[in-house]
Motif scaffolding. Structure first.
Motif, short mmCIF file in Angstrom:
data_model
loop_
_atom_site.label_atom_id
_atom_site.label_comp_id
_atom_site.label_asym_id
_atom_site.label_seq_id
_atom_site.Cartn_x
_atom_site.Cartn_y
_atom_site.Cartn_z
N GLU A 31 -7.92 1.73 -2.78
CA GLU A 31 -7.33 2.05 -1.49
C GLU A 31 -7.90 3.36 -0.95
OE1 GLU A 31 -5.59 0.03 0.15
OE2 GLU A 31 -4.98 -1.42 -1.37
N ARG A 32 -7.97 3.43 0.33
CA ARG A 32 -8.39 4.68 0.98
C ARG A 32 -7.38 5.03 2.04
NH1 ARG A 32 -13.38 1.82 4.08
NH2 ARG A 32 -14.60 3.05 2.60
N GLU A 41 -10.84 9.28 0.10
CA GLU A 41 -10.96 8.40 -1.05
C GLU A 41 -10.79 9.24 -2.31
OE1 GLU A 41 -14.04 4.98 0.27
OE2 GLU A 41 -14.85 7.03 0.30
N ALA A 42 -10.22 8.62 -3.34
CA ALA A 42 -9.98 9.33 -4.60
C ALA A 42 -10.44 8.49 -5.77
CB ALA A 42 -8.50 9.66 -4.75
N SER A 101 -14.85 18.01 -0.47
CA SER A 101 -14.51 17.41 -1.77
C SER A 101 -13.48 18.27 -2.47
CB SER A 101 -15.76 17.28 -2.65
OG SER A 101 -16.72 16.44 -2.04
N VAL A 103 -11.81 9.57 6.66
CA VAL A 103 -11.73 8.63 5.55
C VAL A 103 -11.53 9.45 4.27
CG1 VAL A 103 -12.86 6.81 4.25
CG2 VAL A 103 -13.25 7.01 6.72
N ARG A 125 0.83 -1.21 0.00
CA ARG A 125 0.00 0.00 0.00
C ARG A 125 0.86 1.26 0.00
NH1 ARG A 125 -3.39 -2.77 4.23
NH2 ARG A 125 -5.18 -3.61 3.12
N ALA A 181 -11.80 13.70 -5.22
CA ALA A 181 -11.47 13.09 -3.93
C ALA A 181 -12.39 13.65 -2.86
CB ALA A 181 -10.02 13.36 -3.56
N THR A 182 -12.67 12.81 -1.86
CA THR A 182 -13.47 13.25 -0.72
C THR A 182 -12.73 12.91 0.56
OG1 THR A 182 -14.67 11.15 -0.60
CG2 THR A 182 -15.65 12.90 -1.94
N GLU A 194 -19.74 -2.60 5.09
CA GLU A 194 -18.80 -2.87 4.01
C GLU A 194 -18.33 -4.32 4.03
OE1 GLU A 194 -16.79 1.54 3.31
OE2 GLU A 194 -15.72 0.07 4.56
N ASP A 230 -11.82 6.04 -8.42
CA ASP A 230 -12.21 4.64 -8.27
C ASP A 230 -11.09 3.81 -7.64
OD1 ASP A 230 -10.39 4.70 -10.29
OD2 ASP A 230 -11.66 3.74 -11.80
N SER A 231 -10.17 4.49 -6.96
CA SER A 231 -9.08 3.77 -6.31
C SER A 231 -9.62 2.82 -5.26
CB SER A 231 -8.11 4.76 -5.66
OG SER A 231 -7.17 4.08 -4.86
#
Length: 803
Positions: A707-708, A701-702, A668, A699, A620, A652-653, A774, A704-705
């Protein structure tokens, strides 16, 4: 056959006994194969085998030979470990005292038709080293062993991760070589590329049996060259020019095309006398250390592209080198590539690796940094050592010149640092300690024989004697105060230019422990566990790390999981922090990829070849595109690092949520990260100031990755974790099983340890944090299907909040 020379230390069952010998091999492996010693890797058997390194050993064989037309017949010894006397038919032909070089003896006058007897006697490495120590005066080193007084693999004498197994033996090939007129004593291709032109400057050195002209012919791609070496001369240079060669690139930067370089030596009448071939790659390499506003950078450029080094340190993969096959190396390289690693640093307390090692690195695009073999000690510069070291360095620089993967020579490991900071100067009292090697002899040899590659005097090294060798702002540094004295969050106090060593310990996989340790009940301090922990106060340092971050383990199973988790978190935190400062920091080399036996250590892959959770964390942290939350200027920032040739554009969020998954605040942003660069985006105050630090996290996230990035506002031992609730199903698939886990509560660092059920079992991911609702799927591969109930229960399926 192999025999021990009689001595009081030799056990009676071995004295005067002829033992079948495998060549290449070493004494330990022959005794082990004959059932005469216990496996030194199990329990504390190592302690009962110290006599082997204090014994003289004799190898002897009889072979048939018939004379032919050759003008010369040589006995070629590719590697003798270490202090050897070689005799043929009762006549001494030569002596050796360096494991790291080869030897060749003219034996034509001693050979006789029919049966011949070859004897190689190895003197005790301890006796040799201790005699030189007593003659020259002791020198400081990291361990109470005389490894710095013999040119032999230093870690044979034990290290803080390795056993003390002082070997002797014919560890590389040995045989006769018949030849006439002349032979290729060495071939040294200097390969460069500029623009659309590749160039091979081929340096050839001859050994002669007859004084007549010979011709060297070379081909690569569509280029050919020929040079005649006149009678009486022994060297020649041929230059080959290749138009528009495909460039060799490190993994992740391009392909690894290679070209066959063929060299033949012919007599004046056209007879082929000798031949040599290698696969070469066209690439340029340079090191940028031009001072800047931050100090002195350390940036490796390949084909004029600055490469962020995602490295690991490499130690010998086994204390007994002949057990390291090409297949085993290929598997280890696959593990490195699977963790997104692009460089292996061959550490200076080990050995120059096999041809297989460098060929596999060439083939797969793994960069290699090669230390000269000096580590953690003051080394004498008097004879015979200076001459041996010069011969060794010349041989190895020439041997490795053809490999495009080799991009950096390093003078030593930690010895210049040691002279500054480890209280060496007073006990040395002015005696030599190796400075002349690192700053004079070795750079001169590299400059003469291999000017296509950079040389760096030490690891660490600041670039000049005027600046402390471990200054973070200059050159390379090692960070060991974290493991030795501080919490791993201290990594964030450093903004280094390049980190060549840093590491954190954990025990090996459970199956590895159970194979190697017979303690009836495993405990952190049970006898076998204690013996397989070589670091000074290692268990106390592991406990300090647990106390700072994690809940109190209730039993050994908890302790094992949590110490492995803490190792993974420590290194992931360090790597992500250093990468977030790209381009000020341009490389990290984690200590270490591999182990040489089953041991609690800093490795990501344990001594039985099993991946620890650290391996998954490295995958990672070393991902080409990394999203991470980092402290910056009293707040927090989202950092995106792009180690690809394409710009990274993605929405990204960043969301602040509670442990039930409910959002408290959100922002965002649009990521726009150019190729080979990073961006830092400060996060707004409402995100970084939690309402309840013990019950909230960020959290990020970017796009469709998969990994977060996560940020917790409190340590696990302080967080009000709910009891872990989950649903787990097991589905058979071809060659394995899928374990699907759905979280009904937050599950922190969920991991599956199928090796507890079957030593052959492996899992594809580890340390997955799930929010309520999840799911994730683990793919398990094993020699036979595993019990689904056991596969989904403690201690196989674990997370932090089940403790």
């Amino acid at each position: 056959m192999l025999r021990a020379v009689p001595g009081p230390q030799v056990p009676p069952e071995i004295a005067d006994r002829a033992v079948p010998a495998t060549v290449p091999g070493v004494v330990h492996t022959d005794l082990l194969a004959a059932g005469l010693i216990p496996d030194p890797y199990l329990d504390d058997n190592e302690n009962r085998l110290g006599w082997i390194g204090r014994t003289d050993w004799v190898y002897e064989t009889t072979f048939a030979w018939q004379p032919g037309d050759d003008e010369r017949v040589d006995l070629v010894c590719a590697g003798l470990d270490t202090v050897a006397t070689v005799s043929l038919n009762g006549t001494e032909v030569g002596r050796t005292e360096n494991q790291h070089r080869g030897y060749r003896f003219d034996v034509g006058a001693l050979l006789r038709p029919g049966a011949n007897t070859l004897t190689v006697r190895f003197d005790s490495p301890y006796r040799y080293a201790e005699a030189h120590r007593d003659r020259l005066g002791d020198r400081p080193n990291a361990y109470p062993e005389p490894f710095n007084f013999i040119r032999k693999t230093a870690c044979n004498f034990g290290w803080d991760w390795g056993p003390t197994v002082v070997t002797a033996g014919i560890w590389q090939e040995i045989g006769l070589h018949g030849w006439s007129v002349a032979r290729l004593a060495s071939v040294r291709p200097l390969v460069t590329v500029e623009g659309d032109t590749g160039r091979v400057e081929l340096h050839v050195e001859l050994e002669r049996a007859a004084d007549e002209p010979v011709t060297v012919h070379a081909t690569v791609a569509d280029a050919t060259a020929e040079v005649t070496v006149p009678a009486g001369e022994r060297t020649g240079v041929a230059t080959l020019t290749v138009r528009d060669p495909e460039r060799w690139w490190p993994v992740g930067y391009g392909a690894q095309p290679r070209y066959d370089l063929d060299v033949t030596l012919r007599a004046a009448d056209g007879r082929e006398l000798d031949a040599w071939t290698r696969r070469i790659g066209f690439r340029s390499v340079r090191l940028d250390t031009t001072p800047d506003a931050h100090g002195t950078p350390f940036v490796l450029h390949v084909n004029d592209v600055p490469v962020f080094v995602k490295g690991v340190n490499w130690i010998p993969d086994d204390a007994f080198p002949t057990r390291v096959t090409r297949e085993r190396l290929a598997h280890r390289f696959d593990q490195a590539l699977g963790a997104n690693i692009n460089l292996l640093r061959i550490w200076g307390g080990g050995r120059y690796e096999s041809a297989d090692f460098y060929e596999l690195a060439d083939e797969r695009g793994l960069l290699v940094q090669q230390d000269f073999l000096f580590a953690c000690a003051a080394y004498p510069e008097e004879e015979p050592f200076r001459s041996e070291i010069e011969a060794e360095a010349r041989e190895q620089v020439t041997r490795l010149a053809a490999h495009p993967s080799l991009v950096l020579w390093t003078g030593n490991n930690e010895n210049i640092w040691g002279w500054h900071d480890w209280d060496w100067q007073e006990p040395l009292a002015g005696r030599s300690w190796g400075r002349g090697y690192y700053l004079d002899l070795l750079p001169a040899i590299v400059g003469e024989l291999d000017p296509t590659r950079p040389y760096w005097p030490g690891s660490p090294w600041s670039g000049t004697e005027e600046i402390h060798p471990n200054d973070p702002a200059h050159g390379t540094m090692h960070i060991w105060d974290v493991w030795n004295d501080d919490d791993y969050t201290k990594y964030r106090e450093y903004v280094p230019r390049f980190v060549a060593e840093f590491g954190y310990q954990a025990p090996p996989a459970y199956a590895t422990l159970r194979r190697s340790i017979s303690d009836e009940r495993l405990a952190p301090d049970s006898p076998g566990m204690a013996h397989h922990q070589k670091a000074i106060d290692g268990d106390l340092k592991l406990q300090r790390g647990l106390d700072a971050h994690l809940p109190v383990p209730a039993d050994f199973d908890d302790w094992h999981y949590l110490t492995q988790l803490n190792q993974a978190r420590a290194i992931q935190l360090g790597v992500e922090h250093f990468r977030s400062y790209r381009p000020v920091c341009m490389g990290t080399i984690v200590w270490q990829l591999n182990d040489c036996w089953p041991v609690t250590s800093w490795a990501a892959v344990d001594g039985d070849g099993r991946r620890k959770p650290l391996w998954h964390a490295l995958r990672r942290a070393y991902a080409d595109r990394l999203l991470t939350v980092q402290p910056r200027d009293g707040g927090l920032a989202l950092v995106a690092v792009n180690e690809t040739a394409e710009a990274w554009h993605a929405p990204a969020t960043v969301t602040r949520i509670d442990l039930a998954g409910e959002p408290r605040a959100k922002t965002s942003v649009d990521l726009d990260v150019p190729a080979y660069s990073s961006v830092v985006l400060a996060l707004p105050a409402e995100l970084v100031r939690p309402d309840e630090a013990r019950r909230e996290l960020l959290v990020a996230e970017a796009g469709d990755s998969a990994e977060r990035a996560l940020w917790f506002f409190a340590e696990d031992r302080e967080i009000e974790w709910p009891a872990a609730e989950l649903d787990a199903t097991v589905e058979p698939v071809d060659g394995g099983q899928l374990v699907r886990v759905t979280a009904r509560t937050v599950l922190r660092d969920l991991a599956l340890f199928p090796d507890r059920l079957d030593g052959s079992a492996q899992v594809d991911q580890a340390l997955v944090t799930l929010l309520p609702g999840e799911s994730t799927t683990f793919t398990v591969r094993a020699d036979a299907p595993l019990d689904p109930a056991a596969l989904t229960a403690r201690p196989v399926l674990r997370c932090v909040n089940d403790i």
